[in-house]
Design an enzyme around this catalytic site. Sequence first.
Site, mmCIF file in Angstrom:
data_model
loop_
_atom_site.group_PDB
_atom_site.id
_atom_site.type_symbol
_atom_site.label_atom_id
_atom_site.label_comp_id
_atom_site.label_asym_id
_atom_site.label_seq_id
_atom_site.Cartn_x
_atom_site.Cartn_y
_atom_site.Cartn_z
ATOM 1 C CB CYS A 106 33.134 11.959 18.621
ATOM 2 S SG CYS A 106 34.563 13.018 18.482
ATOM 3 N NE ARG A 114 31.180 5.983 18.041
ATOM 4 C CZ ARG A 114 30.477 6.016 16.915
ATOM 5 N NH1 ARG A 114 29.730 4.984 16.585
ATOM 6 N NH2 ARG A 114 30.501 7.049 16.119
ATOM 7 C CD1 TRP A 138 39.803 8.452 18.457
ATOM 8 C CD2 TRP A 138 39.519 9.698 16.610
ATOM 9 N NE1 TRP A 138 40.710 8.027 17.512
ATOM 10 C CE2 TRP A 138 40.557 8.774 16.369
ATOM 11 C CE3 TRP A 138 39.172 10.578 15.598
ATOM 12 C CZ2 TRP A 138 41.239 8.699 15.171
ATOM 13 C CZ3 TRP A 138 39.857 10.506 14.386
ATOM 14 C CH2 TRP A 138 40.874 9.570 14.189
ATOM 15 C CG ASN A 193 30.787 11.546 15.428
ATOM 16 O OD1 ASN A 193 31.955 11.736 15.090
ATOM 17 N ND2 ASN A 193 30.117 10.452 15.099
ATOM 18 N N GLY A 194 31.993 14.594 14.231
ATOM 19 C CA GLY A 194 32.167 15.050 12.848
ATOM 20 C C GLY A 194 33.238 16.122 12.785
ATOM 21 C CD GLU A 202 43.080 -7.684 8.227
ATOM 22 O OE1 GLU A 202 43.288 -6.638 7.602
ATOM 23 O OE2 GLU A 202 42.420 -7.718 9.279
ATOM 24 C CE LYS A 211 43.252 -6.493 12.482
ATOM 25 N NZ LYS A 211 42.274 -6.407 11.430
ATOM 26 C CD GLU A 268 44.022 -2.693 13.679
ATOM 27 O OE1 GLU A 268 43.366 -1.658 13.732
ATOM 28 O OE2 GLU A 268 43.646 -3.699 13.055
ATOM 29 C CG HIS A 274 61.958 -6.215 -7.367
ATOM 30 N ND1 HIS A 274 62.773 -6.191 -8.466
ATOM 31 C CD2 HIS A 274 61.153 -7.291 -7.527
ATOM 32 C CE1 HIS A 274 62.470 -7.199 -9.267
ATOM 33 N NE2 HIS A 274 61.489 -7.890 -8.717
ATOM 34 C CE LYS A 304 34.902 -2.445 15.116
ATOM 35 N NZ LYS A 304 35.898 -3.380 14.552
HETATM 36 C C1 AGP Z 1 41.109 -2.674 11.082
HETATM 37 O O1 AGP Z 1 41.325 -3.538 12.122
HETATM 38 C C2 AGP Z 1 40.455 -1.402 11.394
HETATM 39 N N1 AGP Z 1 39.415 -1.474 12.313
HETATM 40 C C3 AGP Z 1 40.175 -0.517 10.162
HETATM 41 O O2 AGP Z 1 41.185 -0.688 9.222
HETATM 42 C C4 AGP Z 1 38.805 -0.685 9.487
HETATM 43 O O3 AGP Z 1 38.733 -1.879 8.785
HETATM 44 C C5 AGP Z 1 38.565 0.529 8.580
HETATM 45 O O4 AGP Z 1 38.577 1.696 9.354
HETATM 46 C C6 AGP Z 1 37.270 0.430 7.820
HETATM 47 O O5 AGP Z 1 36.180 0.348 8.655
HETATM 48 P P1 AGP Z 1 34.777 -0.169 8.155
HETATM 49 O O6 AGP Z 1 34.942 -1.604 7.780
HETATM 50 O O7 AGP Z 1 33.844 0.024 9.310
HETATM 51 O O8 AGP Z 1 34.391 0.660 6.967
#
Ligand code: AGP
Length: 609
Positions: free
Chosen positions: A2, A27, A74, A99-100, A482, A486, A489, A505, A604
């Site tokens: 949010c 975000r 969100w 937000n929260g 990673e 990527k 997501e 395995h 984000k």
């Molecule tokens: C990855 O592309 C994401 N944006 C996510 O995994 C992110 O790295 C994670 O939410 C942690 O966020 P931060 O680095 O702001 O703590």
Amino acid sequence: MCGIVGGIAQRNVVPILLEGLRRLEYRGYDSAGLAVVNGGELHRKRELGKVQGLAALVEADPMPGLLGIAHTRWATHGKPSTANAHPHTSGDKVAVVHNGIIENYAVLKAEQLAQGYEFTSQTDTEVIVHEVFGALRTAGNLLAAVRQAVQKLSGAYALGIISADEPDVLVACRKGSPLVIGVGIGEYFIASDVAALLPVTQRFMFLEEGDIAALRIGSVEIYNADGQRVERPIRESLLSPDAVDKGAYRHYMLKEIYEQPTAIAQTLEGRFINHRLQESAFGHNAAQMFDEVKAVQILACGTSYHAGLVARYWFEELARIPCQVEVASEFRYRKPMLAADTLVVTISQSGETADTLAALQEAKKLGAKYSLTLCNVPESSLVRESDLVLMTRAGPEIGVASTKAFTTQLVTLMLLVMALGRRFQLDAALEAKITAQLFSLPQKIDKVLRLNDPIRLLSEQFAEKNNALFLGRGAHYPIAMEGALKLKEISYIHAEAYPAGELKHGPLALIDADMPVITVAPNNSLLEKLQSNMEEVSARGGQLIVFMDETLVPAVNGAVQMIKVPQVDNEISPILYTIPLQLLAYHVAVLKGTDVDQPRNLAKSVTVE
Ligand code: AGP
């Protein structure tokens, strides 16, 4: 997550609020809304979907106001819908944006239902606004009512609250979720982060945990969690309003991939004197703390966690420093054992990730004496709560998929390996070699970025795929992880990463002609082993795609597609091999037509648990 924007001014705040919401779009959100006080009445508009939709509603039926709050939601409690979108109101008098997460909302809701309140949403937020409305009967004014109401809330919140009966005040407060005050000329604003307000001000106050603020034309009063009046310093942001522009790029993610050479150069700048890393870069008492450190515990989430996993190889292989890495959401509830002389390192782009913050607090409770954060957002909660700080200086990262934040995290982690390693087994010659390698990175990444065209071509093979496997060994296993993160997501293709030796395995059963197997194969001591693992894939008809040193050819029977990566030194190789995987995920997502910068269901900055 949010996003909140609010303002009180002697001009119509609605265009400022809408622009603020646009700047918070990165975000991640599913609906948007705003409310203003005008002529002693509350006016509200909400819309499912994009901020653009809300802006169109406002254009069709203007609702100007000198006092207002706005929100991008969100979903946590209740599906994405107009009814669940904020602001939420009570008695047509009070409006709130939140937000929260309010953890005791069910209890409060039951109480309020018994008192006759009606609920129009499934959110946890609606209990806040009813609580404030109820408190107004006895509290006398909005500020006092909010102070009374938040006593009953448990959980995390950043709030903006207005009342039709008090057109001269915007009340804001925070506990566990971020909120800043933007200081204009006689006018004040609130937002979830500074980026939202850059067009109107570059001067900010950062609210502390438990702070409640009353913003009026020409004045701001802030009270701490104990109810005492406090001053919070005004800080100047160095970001320019266009720092969050896409420029000529089609997506923020692509822009941010291409910004990596500059971001890394900035991260290194001013941290060396005569080619020697200055420990003061971590904080004025860093050297003293580092002298005491016997081990490292890294805590992070998502991409930042992957950076930590790479660093574990570096800490242990290059410097012989014991290093543990754990996902923050697990650490915080696991009852871990932690020696006091362990350096707790949090890694975070945003500095506001709720799990990482809580894990740091847990580590302190467990007795850890020293904490350090590697973070990209100055003044963020992690920065404020850590003893030592090394900023990643990647610049604002808007795309939800983390790219330049990751590679700059790796650079700062290597700096930490060097600083601590001096006290362990990293000798001066190796330190000098790594220093030279780090400074060569921007140029090397520029070269890797030239792989963009072949990778775009390669991405066409993924358009119809539903699954992909990523393989790596050693410090390149987290790079494979990673790469898989990527891809999943932003393209929504299911992707998994495995240490290549683990294939036999279990995951080997997945291999068939339809399964792309992306292998990260730098020229290092594990290459031979990796080639054997590639053979295992090839023998089962898997579709091998290998990112490999340009001077080599895969010694594998059967068809292999190779992307030639420029030669690179061993120590920094994980940083370089990240780039082609970012490009691959990007181009696949573009082909699949997904929302690259704001992938579905993601945020984000994950400020809730
Ligand atoms: C990855 O592309 C994401 N944006 C996510 O995994 C992110 O790295 C994670 O939410 C942690 O966020 P931060 O680095 O702001 O703590």
